[in-house]
Design a protein around this motif. Structure first.
Motif, PDB file in Angstrom:
ATOM      1  N   LEU A  89       0.856  -1.193   0.000  1.00 46.01           N
ATOM      2  CA  LEU A  89       0.000   0.000   0.000  1.00 46.01           C
ATOM      3  C   LEU A  89       0.891   1.242   0.000  1.00 46.01           C
ATOM      4  O   LEU A  89       1.954   1.254   0.638  1.00 46.01           O
ATOM      5  N   ILE A  90       0.453   2.256  -0.708  1.00 43.31           N
ATOM      6  CA  ILE A  90       1.130   3.555  -0.719  1.00 43.31           C
ATOM      7  C   ILE A  90       0.253   4.552   0.026  1.00 43.31           C
ATOM      8  O   ILE A  90      -0.927   4.703  -0.286  1.00 43.31           O
ATOM      9  N   HIS A 133      -8.021   5.880  -2.146  1.00 48.61           N
ATOM     10  CA  HIS A 133      -8.863   5.904  -0.943  1.00 48.61           C
ATOM     11  C   HIS A 133      -8.579   7.215  -0.201  1.00 48.61           C
ATOM     12  O   HIS A 133      -7.495   7.410   0.344  1.00 48.61           O
ATOM     13  N   PHE A 134      -9.570   8.100  -0.163  1.00 46.91           N
ATOM     14  CA  PHE A 134      -9.375   9.415   0.430  1.00 46.91           C
ATOM     15  C   PHE A 134      -9.692   9.401   1.920  1.00 46.91           C
ATOM     16  O   PHE A 134     -10.676   8.798   2.361  1.00 46.91           O
ATOM     17  N   ASP A 324      -3.659   3.675  15.138  1.00 49.83           N
ATOM     18  CA  ASP A 324      -4.598   2.543  15.166  1.00 49.83           C
ATOM     19  C   ASP A 324      -5.688   2.716  14.107  1.00 49.83           C
ATOM     20  O   ASP A 324      -6.091   1.749  13.440  1.00 49.83           O
ATOM     21  N   ASP A 325      -6.171   3.940  13.941  1.00 49.68           N
ATOM     22  CA  ASP A 325      -7.200   4.208  12.937  1.00 49.68           C
ATOM     23  C   ASP A 325      -6.676   3.946  11.526  1.00 49.68           C
ATOM     24  O   ASP A 325      -7.372   3.364  10.679  1.00 49.68           O
ATOM     25  N   TYR A 326      -5.450   4.380  11.256  1.00 48.34           N
ATOM     26  CA  TYR A 326      -4.874   4.150   9.929  1.00 48.34           C
ATOM     27  C   TYR A 326      -4.586   2.671   9.693  1.00 48.34           C
ATOM     28  O   TYR A 326      -4.826   2.161   8.591  1.00 48.34           O
ATOM     29  N   LEU A 327      -4.102   1.988  10.707  1.00 47.09           N
ATOM     30  CA  LEU A 327      -3.853   0.542  10.552  1.00 47.09           C
ATOM     31  C   LEU A 327      -5.149  -0.195  10.238  1.00 47.09           C
ATOM     32  O   LEU A 327      -5.166  -1.100   9.392  1.00 47.09           O
ATOM     33  N   TYR A 330      -5.893   0.464   6.599  1.00 48.90           N
ATOM     34  CA  TYR A 330      -5.015  -0.309   5.715  1.00 48.90           C
ATOM     35  C   TYR A 330      -5.503  -1.755   5.619  1.00 48.90           C
ATOM     36  O   TYR A 330      -5.578  -2.327   4.514  1.00 48.90           O
ATOM     37  N   ARG A 331      -5.817  -2.341   6.760  1.00 47.28           N
ATOM     38  CA  ARG A 331      -6.225  -3.753   6.779  1.00 47.28           C
ATOM     39  C   ARG A 331      -7.557  -3.943   6.055  1.00 47.28           C
ATOM     40  O   ARG A 331      -7.754  -4.953   5.367  1.00 47.28           O
TER      41      ARG A 331
END
Length: 337
Positions: A89-90, A133-134, A324-327, A330-331
Motif C-alpha cells: 500500500l502507498i 482511498h481518500f 490505530d485508525d490508519y492501521l 489499511y487492513r
C-alpha cells in the motif's frame, strides 16, 4: 504489511520548525514502525526516521533555494512509483500530484487530504476516487463531490506536551501569519480584554504581517516571536491563559489547537470548520461567533478546568489513536483488494 509513506518535500520530515504535513507524516510513520509495520519513508534525504528512508530529493525546497519545487516534486513521485509493486500500500501525504500516477499501478493508494483548499483542485481528486482511498482529517473538511474511506483526526504524542496546571495571565496566538489564521483578530481581542498577547508563527503573508502585526508589537502588550520549537514551544503553549484561534476560514483541523489543549490551555476559536469537532464548548474552551463573544470568553477562560482540557486530548487526539485508525483502514483496504 509493507507501506510506502510518501511525505511532502517542502520541509524535512519531521520539520525543524514549521511543517504540519511533514509533522503528521513523521508521527504516523514512527508510530507504525513501533507497531512492527514495515514502512519505507519517501522524503527529503535529510529526514530523520526509524523507518527505511528512501528518496532522491537532497533537501527541502523551502530551505534550499537550489531545489526547484516542481522539478523535484515529480522526481520524488517518479522515484516512488517506479517501485510501487514492492509495497502492499502507498500512503500519500503529499497532495494531488501523486494521483497522476494512480492509473499506472495496481498498488492501493491512500491519500490523506490535509485540507481541501479550493474547488480548483477537484479535477485531480474526483476522477481518481475509484483508484485512491481518500481520508479526511475532519468531518467538516469533507467535500460533497468525493467519496471517503474514513475521517481520521490527527493525533500528537501526549508525552511531548508537558501539562501546566496553572497556565498564566497572558494570551497566545500560534499559527501562520496570514489573514486566514486571524492574527489581527487576536490582537484586537487581546487589546479589548486588557491582556498581553504573544504571537508565534511563520510569516506566510509579509504584507499582512507588516500591516497588522508589526505596528501592534510594542514588546509589552503585544510581542511577535516567530517560529519556535522544542521546549520553548511547549512552554509557550502551556503558560497561556488561552489560545486565541479566531480564524477567518474553515479550518480543516488545527494542530496547534490540540497541542495547546494537551498542555492544559483552553482554546477560544471562531465556530468554523473543524473547531466544533475538536473543542467542547465550555469544557475545553469556547466557540465564538463575534468579537464581543471572544472578549467575554477571554474573561471566562480562567473558569475552565485545565485537567479536563488535557484529558480530552488523551482520550481523542493521541498519535496512538491516529495510528490505530490508519492501521484499521489499511487492513480493511488490503482485505478487500
Amino acid at each position: 504489511m509493507r507501506i510506502a509513506m510518501l511525505a511532502p518535500i517542502a520541509w524535512r520530515t519531521p520539520p525543524r520548525g514549521y511543517g504540519p504535513w511533514e509533522l503528521v507524516t513523521s508521527l504516523l510513520t514512527e508510530a507504525l514502525v513501533a507497531r512492527g509495520v514495515d514502512v519505507t519513508l519517501f522524503a527529503t534525504m535529510d529526514s530523520l526516521t526509524t523507518a527505511v528512508l528512501d528518496g532522491v530529493v537532497p533537501a527541502p525546497y523551502s530551505e534550499d533555494p537550489s531545489i526547484d519545487a516542481k522539478v523535484w516534486e515529480f522526481r520524488h513521485l517518479s522515484h516512488l512509483f517506479a517501485q510501487a509493486d514492492r509495497f502492499d500500500l502507498i500512503h500519500n501525504q503529499a497532495d494531488f500530484p501523486a494521483h497522476a500516477f494512480a492509473p499506472l499501478t495496481e498498488t492501493p493508494i491512500v491519500t490523506t487530504i490535509h485540507g481541501f483548499s479550493s474547488e480548483r483542485i477537484l479535477p485531480m481528486y474526483a476522477p481518481f476516487q475509484d483508484r485512491v482511498h481518500f481520508v479526511a482529517i475532519s468531518a467538516a473538511d469533507r467535500h460533497p463531490a468525493l467519496r471517503y474511506a474514513a475521517t481520521i483526526h490527527h493525533g500528537i504524542p501526549l508525552r511531548d506536551f508537558a501539562f501546566d496546571a496553572k497556565g498564566g495571565e497572558d494570551l497566545l496566538f500560534f499559527g501562520r501569519i496570514h489573514p486566514d489564521k486571524g492574527a489581527a483578530e487576536a490582537i484586537a481581542a487581546a487589546r479589548a480584554s486588557g491582556r498581553r498577547l504573544d504571537l508565534y508563527g511563520l510569516v506566510q503573508d509579509a504584507g499582512y504581517h507588516d500591516r497588522e502585526v508589526v505596528p501592534a508589537c510594542d514588546g509589552v502588550s503585544v510581542a511577535f516571536h516567530g517560529v519556535v520549537g522544542g521546549e520553548k514551544r511547549v512552554r509557550a503553549l502551556g503558560q497561556a491563559r488561552a489560545l486565541l484561534h479566531l480564524i477567518n476560514f474553515d479550518e480543516p483541523f488545527g494542530l496547534s489547537v490540540i497541542e495547546a489543549m494537551a498542555c492544559g490551555t483552553p482554546v477560544i476559536a471562531n465556530r468554523r470548520g473543524s473547531m466544533s469537532e475538536i473543542i467542547d464548548d465550555g469544557v475545553t474552551g469556547f466557540l465564538v461567533d463575534t468579537p464581543a463573544e471572544a472578549i467575554r470568553a477571554i474573561a471566562r477562560a480562567g473558569d475552565i478546568d485545565r485537567i479536563a482540557v488535557r484529558r480530552a486530548v488523551a482520550e481523542r487526539f493521541t498519535v496512538d489513536r491516529m495510528a490505530d485508525d490508519y492501521l484499521a483502514l489499511y487492513r480493511r483496504i488490503l482485505g478487500s483488494a
